[in-house]
Design an enzyme around this catalytic site. Sequence first.
Site: not given
Length: 332
Positions: A203, A208, A220
Amino acid sequence: MSDHHDDFSFHNLTPERIADALADVGVDPQSGLLALNSYENRVYQFIADDNRRYVAKFYRPARWSDAQILEEHQFTQELLDEEVPAVAPLKLAGATLHHYEGYRFAVFPSVGGRAVEPGDLDQLERIGRQIGRLHAVAKQRQFATRPNVSYHEYVTEALATLSTSSLLPNNLHDAFFAIAEPLANHLKQIDLNAFTQQRLHGDCHLGNMLLRDEQLMFVDFDDARTGPAIQDLWMMLAGDDRAERTLQLDVLLEGYQEFCDFDSKETQLIEPLRSFRIIHYMAWLARRWGDSAFQRAFPWFAEQRYWEQQVLTLKEQFAALQEPPIQLQPQY
C-alpha cells in the site's frame, strides 16, 4: 477470558482493556491514549513511564493469521537491519505479537515526522531510491503465508461483495455492473504470474511515508503481500496528463534503479492495478460499513452521487485500459 474475535467494530476495546493489555507486556502508559488516524486497525499513541512515546496497534480481529502478522513484523525488521528506514514493532516479553482477551496487538516506537508532499521531480527521484532500497531487501526472500495481489481478491470477491451491498443504490445497480462486468472481463485476461513476484509494501503511497530528519521513512506495512514491483511504484504517479506521468515514471525509476533492477514490461500493469484498487476500495468500504468508525469517516459512501461518480470512474478506467501502456526511455 472473553473472546472478541467477532467484535468487528472494536466495541469492547475500551481504554481500560488497552491499558491492561499493555501492562500485560510490561508497558505502563503515563498519558492518555491518543487515537491515531487508522480505520482498519485501532492505533493509539501514548507516553510510557520511561517518558518516551510509543504506539500500540490493535489488529482487526480475524483479518490476518498470527503467522501473517509475524511475517509483516519480520519484513520490517529486515528492512531496519539493512538500514532502510521503516518502523518495526518492539520485542516485549520475548515477542512482537501479543494477545490479550481475544485481541492481538504490537507496540512500536513513535517516530513522528512530517507528511510527504508530492513535491517536484527531485523529490520523486528520492522516493524512487527509497523504494528501490526497500525492494532490494524484499527480493532476498519470499512471504510464506501473506497473500498475493490477485484478480480473485481484488476483482472477483470485491464485485461479489458489491453485488449484494445495500449501499449501492438500486437505481444504479444495472448501470454500475454494465461497466464493472466488461472491465472485470478485461482484467481477467491479465496474467500477473507472468511477472516476477516479490515481497511488497503493498500500500505504498505518500500517506504511508514520513519525512523525519530529512529522511524518508516507510510506515504501515499492514497490507504487505506478494506481487510485481510496479505495485509499489504506480501510486507515486500524479495527474491525468500522459506525458507528465511518463516523465514522472522515468524520474522515479532513475532513482529506483540505483538500488534495484526494474522490468520495463511491468508498465503495462499500471492501469490494471489501478482498476484493481478502485474496485477493491469500494468493496473494502462496503465490508467495513458495520464499523461506525467507517460511517463517520466516509459518510459520502452511502450517497447517490458517490455511486454516480463511480460509474463514470469505471468507464474512464475501461477506456484507459484500451490505450497502450506508458513507454519508458530506452535505458529501461
